[in-house]
Design a protein around this motif. Structure first.
Motif, PDB file in Angstrom:
ATOM      1  N   ASN A 365       0.861  -1.238   0.262  1.00  0.00           N
ATOM      2  CA  ASN A 365       0.231  -0.127   0.122  1.00  0.00           C
ATOM      3  C   ASN A 365       1.130   0.759   0.033  1.00  0.00           C
ATOM      4  N   ILE A 366       0.057   1.895  -0.886  1.00  0.00           N
ATOM      5  CA  ILE A 366       1.461   3.403  -0.844  1.00  0.00           C
ATOM      6  C   ILE A 366       0.073   4.510   0.028  1.00  0.00           C
ATOM      7  N   PRO A 367       0.239   5.344   1.090  1.00  0.00           N
ATOM      8  CA  PRO A 367       0.111   5.935   1.815  1.00  0.00           C
ATOM      9  C   PRO A 367      -0.764   6.815   1.307  1.00  0.00           C
ATOM     10  N   GLN A 368      -1.291   7.099   2.193  1.00  0.00           N
ATOM     11  CA  GLN A 368      -2.710   8.694   1.519  1.00  0.00           C
ATOM     12  C   GLN A 368      -1.385  10.081   1.205  1.00  0.00           C
ATOM     13  N   PRO A 369      -2.234  10.884  -0.252  1.00  0.00           N
ATOM     14  CA  PRO A 369      -1.315  12.075   0.617  1.00  0.00           C
ATOM     15  C   PRO A 369      -0.754  12.168   1.894  1.00  0.00           C
ATOM     16  N   PRO A 370      -1.736  12.894   3.052  1.00  0.00           N
ATOM     17  CA  PRO A 370      -1.225  14.014   3.916  1.00  0.00           C
ATOM     18  C   PRO A 370      -0.216  12.849   4.245  1.00  0.00           C
ATOM     19  N   VAL A 371       0.547  11.461   4.327  1.00  0.00           N
ATOM     20  CA  VAL A 371       1.320  10.653   5.622  1.00  0.00           C
ATOM     21  C   VAL A 371       2.596  10.895   4.214  1.00  0.00           C
ATOM     22  N   LEU A 372       2.008  11.114   3.351  1.00  0.00           N
ATOM     23  CA  LEU A 372       3.140  10.969   1.936  1.00  0.00           C
ATOM     24  C   LEU A 372       3.668  12.714   1.974  1.00  0.00           C
ATOM     25  N   ARG A 373       3.079  13.058   2.657  1.00  0.00           N
ATOM     26  CA  ARG A 373       3.829  14.779   2.938  1.00  0.00           C
ATOM     27  C   ARG A 373       4.541  14.635   4.008  1.00  0.00           C
ATOM     28  N   ALA A 374       4.211  13.461   5.153  1.00  0.00           N
ATOM     29  CA  ALA A 374       4.788  13.616   6.289  1.00  0.00           C
ATOM     30  C   ALA A 374       6.460  13.303   6.049  1.00  0.00           C
ATOM     31  N   LEU A 375       6.443  12.024   5.177  1.00  0.00           N
ATOM     32  CA  LEU A 375       7.805  11.369   5.302  1.00  0.00           C
ATOM     33  C   LEU A 375       8.588  11.715   4.527  1.00  0.00           C
ATOM     34  N   GLU A 376       8.352  13.470   3.530  1.00  0.00           N
ATOM     35  CA  GLU A 376       8.919  13.996   2.605  1.00  0.00           C
ATOM     36  C   GLU A 376       9.298  15.387   4.301  1.00  0.00           C
ATOM     37  N   TRP A 377       8.075  16.026   4.638  1.00  0.00           N
ATOM     38  CA  TRP A 377       8.590  16.365   5.919  1.00  0.00           C
ATOM     39  C   TRP A 377      10.101  16.324   6.096  1.00  0.00           C
ATOM     40  N   ALA A 378       9.459  14.729   7.257  1.00  0.00           N
ATOM     41  CA  ALA A 378      10.710  14.198   8.227  1.00  0.00           C
ATOM     42  C   ALA A 378      12.256  13.957   7.514  1.00  0.00           C
ATOM     43  N   LYS A 379      12.037  13.624   6.163  1.00  0.00           N
ATOM     44  CA  LYS A 379      13.129  13.463   5.345  1.00  0.00           C
ATOM     45  C   LYS A 379      14.577  15.068   5.046  1.00  0.00           C
ATOM     46  N   SER A 380      13.211  15.732   4.438  1.00  0.00           N
ATOM     47  CA  SER A 380      13.825  17.267   4.549  1.00  0.00           C
ATOM     48  C   SER A 380      14.485  17.760   5.970  1.00  0.00           C
ATOM     49  N   GLN A 381      13.719  17.697   6.685  1.00  0.00           N
ATOM     50  CA  GLN A 381      14.152  18.622   7.840  1.00  0.00           C
ATOM     51  C   GLN A 381      15.329  17.427   8.768  1.00  0.00           C
ATOM     52  N   LEU A 382      15.131  16.218   8.140  1.00  0.00           N
ATOM     53  CA  LEU A 382      16.951  15.457   8.803  1.00  0.00           C
ATOM     54  C   LEU A 382      17.912  15.428   7.792  1.00  0.00           C
ATOM     55  N   SER A 383      17.843  15.927   6.655  1.00  0.00           N
ATOM     56  CA  SER A 383      19.034  16.322   5.304  1.00  0.00           C
ATOM     57  C   SER A 383      19.289  16.888   5.952  1.00  0.00           C
ATOM     58  N   LYS A 384      18.699  18.278   6.217  1.00  0.00           N
ATOM     59  CA  LYS A 384      19.172  19.706   6.973  1.00  0.00           C
ATOM     60  C   LYS A 384      20.445  19.836   7.512  1.00  0.00           C
ATOM     61  N   GLN A 385      20.669  18.250   8.227  1.00  0.00           N
ATOM     62  CA  GLN A 385      22.153  18.417   9.160  1.00  0.00           C
ATOM     63  C   GLN A 385      22.986  16.890   8.439  1.00  0.00           C
ATOM     64  N   PRO A 386      23.874  17.022   7.353  1.00  0.00           N
ATOM     65  CA  PRO A 386      24.475  15.999   7.070  1.00  0.00           C
ATOM     66  C   PRO A 386      25.645  15.092   7.650  1.00  0.00           C
ATOM     67  N   ASP A 387      25.986  16.486   8.887  1.00  0.00           N
ATOM     68  CA  ASP A 387      26.533  15.727   9.869  1.00  0.00           C
ATOM     69  C   ASP A 387      26.215  14.839  11.152  1.00  0.00           C
ATOM     70  N   ALA A 388      25.056  15.669  11.417  1.00  0.00           N
ATOM     71  CA  ALA A 388      24.233  14.542  12.065  1.00  0.00           C
ATOM     72  C   ALA A 388      23.864  13.460  11.672  1.00  0.00           C
ATOM     73  N   PHE A 389      22.803  13.233  10.478  1.00  0.00           N
ATOM     74  CA  PHE A 389      21.872  12.173   9.930  1.00  0.00           C
ATOM     75  C   PHE A 389      22.449  11.907   8.370  1.00  0.00           C
ATOM     76  N   GLU A 390      22.529  10.636   8.011  1.00  0.00           N
ATOM     77  CA  GLU A 390      22.614  10.116   6.732  1.00  0.00           C
ATOM     78  C   GLU A 390      21.571   9.468   6.857  1.00  0.00           C
ATOM     79  N   VAL A 391      20.485   9.818   6.167  1.00  0.00           N
ATOM     80  CA  VAL A 391      19.078   9.733   5.520  1.00  0.00           C
ATOM     81  C   VAL A 391      18.684   9.136   3.946  1.00  0.00           C
ATOM     82  N   LYS A 392      18.339   7.529   4.118  1.00  0.00           N
ATOM     83  CA  LYS A 392      18.745   6.906   3.013  1.00  0.00           C
ATOM     84  C   LYS A 392      17.278   6.223   2.835  1.00  0.00           C
TER      85      LYS A 392
END
Length: 582
Positions: A365-392
């Protein structure tokens, strides 16, 4: 206790659950949809329980009919605005978490009586708006709190780290001198003793003031019971999740700061996600379960273990709860509990960047649009700190196979036990109970060899998943907690994102995000997710197109390997600032 329809024309179907003159006192509880009724004798027994509940509620805590007959879609502000709480009670219930309440009571800034009074009053207001309670005992709570205040005044010491902190309790958990039930009316009984975890919390100073609603069989992802349907405070046309539904709604309404849930398929994480709060499902038997399920415990425990954990409004409250329970050394009374020292938020941190996997889809199942937005938000927030987090990216692992095995493991007797419980009293089988049984043959009860095969299949799957996790090279995984935000009533069908991690016995925490569902028609699936993955995914998209999810909070789930509960909390401490987690 009376359920009432709404007078205005809402965006969801409404019908009356009970006639308005059924009870001598008019404790009105909003119910958008009716629940199934049993035999006349059964309904009379339910009505008597509801009548007894209503009789304990003083007139000054009953909401005006102008509120209950025509509520807004979002009812979270009503306790603050209804005029039944003082400014101090509003402050106590809205501006403290459990840690802060314990500190304020210990320093005598607040009394335990004032805190117990405020949360008891707010809880019964929340119940009229969401049907979150099955028992309410304000007088008992005030008596507990008074004894704690007297102890503090007399000795200058608190009785423990939870001195005066109010804790709400799920219906099936034994609490001395109150009723418990295992999801069926024939199991309802008056308990003489506390369950082990309750006793630990009481000894630490906790005050108990209510018990919360749960679904039939304790096996729905929606809280619908013979006492009514739990509503989502953010949008009462939506489910509050399940099975720890009453806790989630009550905490979202700030009628509780700390509650206890259990989880065998998502029963902590699902409702926590639906209602926008925190919920922690530990690895099995990291926290004690003694007495929670009784002799009529769930047959699924032959191969999938229940886990108990906290539901609350802050990370540090989860940490406090676990530390208090484990400090009591519960393994000395129950050898099933694993004696793992708790380090919590101060726990192990990665030496280099924290490796975080983002699983966008489970492959079914692909999650519904608000959940996809939340996942993109989390990825974006964490990716702003590459020295602290490696997001994959994190690839899903054989979800369809896992869910097929889970559905069979839940009901090794073919649902025979469920039907027997219901037949004893004339209790009706609810639609979602029937849904959970739809993939099992009612005429087949597994022999010991069948149970053994389930165990072998489960363990082989877990070993395969462990190898898969290693191949992904991550410390923690962030993924959806459900296929969407809170679902509409009677549509909590697909538990993949939580139940999978019960099957592999991984610890998981649900945390709120700033993302909320928009008005109907304002968002759709991104172009890269336009094509459904299969029959389930198609159904989920149909429900999205039909539904009104406006204002529903979106939470995400963070998962660690089995028994890496300390690492999970250490990682949460590392990401909390990047994700703005209180």
């Amino acid at each position: 206790m009376i359920s009432t329809p709404l007078k205005h024309k809402p965006n969801f179907p409404i019908s009356t659950l009970y006639p308005l003159n059924m009870f001598p006192r008019k404790l009105v509880v909003i119910q958008p949809l009716p629940v199934a009724k049993g035999t006349p004798e059964f309904q009379a027994s339910v009505d008597a329980i509801l009548d007894e509940f209503a009789a304990k509620v003083p007139d000054e805590l009953i909401l005006p009919s102008s509120v209950t007959s025509n509520p807004p879609k979002n009812v979270t502000n009503i306790p603050r605005e209804c005029g039944l709480l003082s400014s101090e009670e509003i402050d106590i219930t809205e501006n403290y978490d459990a840690v802060a309440l314990a500190e304020a009571i210990a320093s005598k800034k607040l009394t335990a009586v004032a805190v117990a009074t405020a949360f008891s009053k707010r809880a019964i207001i929340a119940h009229q708006l969401t049907c979150c309670l099955v028992e309410w005992f304000m007088d008992d709570a005030i008596a507990q709190a008074k004894a704690l205040d007297e102890h503090l005044e007399r000795t200058g010491q608190t009785v423990g780290p939870l001195h005066g902190v109010p804790i709400s309790v799920k219906e099936h958990m034994p609490l001395a001198n109150h009723y418990s039930a295992l999801g069926y009316s024939d199991t309802r009984k008056l308990d003489t003793d506390d369950a082990q975890m309750i006793a630990i919390l009481r000894k630490a100073g906790a005050v108990f003031y209510c018990k919360t609603n749960q679904p039939q069989a304790i096996m729905h992802l929606e809280g619908v019971s013979v006492y009514g349907r739990v509503l989502n405070p953010h949008n009462i046309g939506l489910s509050a999740g399940g099975s720890t539904s009453g806790e989630a709604a009550l905490i979202a309404m700030r009628g509780s700061v700390l509650g206890i849930g259990t989880d065998i398929g998502g029963s902590i994480r699902g409702p926590s996600a639906f209602c926008g709060i925190y919920g922690f499902k530990p690895t099995s038997y990291v926290l004690p379960l003694r007495d929670f399920l009784g002799e009529a415990g769930h047959l699924a425990e032959m191969n999938i273990l229940v886990a108990a954990g906290p539901m609350c409004a802050s990370l540090r409250d989860m940490d406090l709860f676990v530390s208090v329970v484990l400090a009591a050394k519960p393994y000395l009374e129950d050898p099933r509990v694993i004696p793992i020292p708790w380090t919590g938020l101060t726990g192990p941190k990665s030496s280099g960047p924290l490796k975080i996997g983002i699983m966008t889809s489970d492959g079914v199942n692909i999650p519904q649009p608000p959940v996809l937005r939340a996942l993109e938000w989390a990825k974006s927030q964490l990716s702003k700190q590459p020295d602290a987090f490696e997001v994959k990216p994190f690839a899903p692992y054989q979800t369809a196979r896992a869910m097929a095995n889970i559905n069979q493991a839940y009901w090794p007797d073919g649902g025979k036990g469920v039907r027997e419980h219901l037949a004893k009293t004339g209790e009706p089988m609810f639609p979602l109970t029937e849904w959970t049984l739809k993939n099992v043959d009612p005429n087949v009860e597994l022999p010991p060899s069948g149970l053994l095969k389930q165990r072998v299949d489960r363990d082989n799957f877990r070993m395969g998943f462990a190898q898969h996790w290693t191949s992904q090279d991550v410390d923690i995984l962030i993924c959806p907690a459900f296929v969407g935000p809170a679902c509409e009533h009677e549509t909590a069908f697909y538990w993949n994102y939580t139940a999978f991690f019960n099957y592999v016995d991984c610890p998981g925490v649900v945390f709120p995000t700033p993302i909320k569902a928009l008005k109907k028609g304002e968002e759709g699936y991104p172009e890269e997710f336009k094509e459904p993955l299969g029959e389930q995914d198609t159904h989920i998209r149909e429900m999205w197109d039909k539904g009104d999810f406006e204002g529903a909070p979106v939470a995400l789930q963070v998962v660690a390997r089995k028994y890496h509960d300390n690492l999970l909390f250490g990682a949460l401490d590392q990401v909390k600032d990047a994700l703005g987690l209180p």
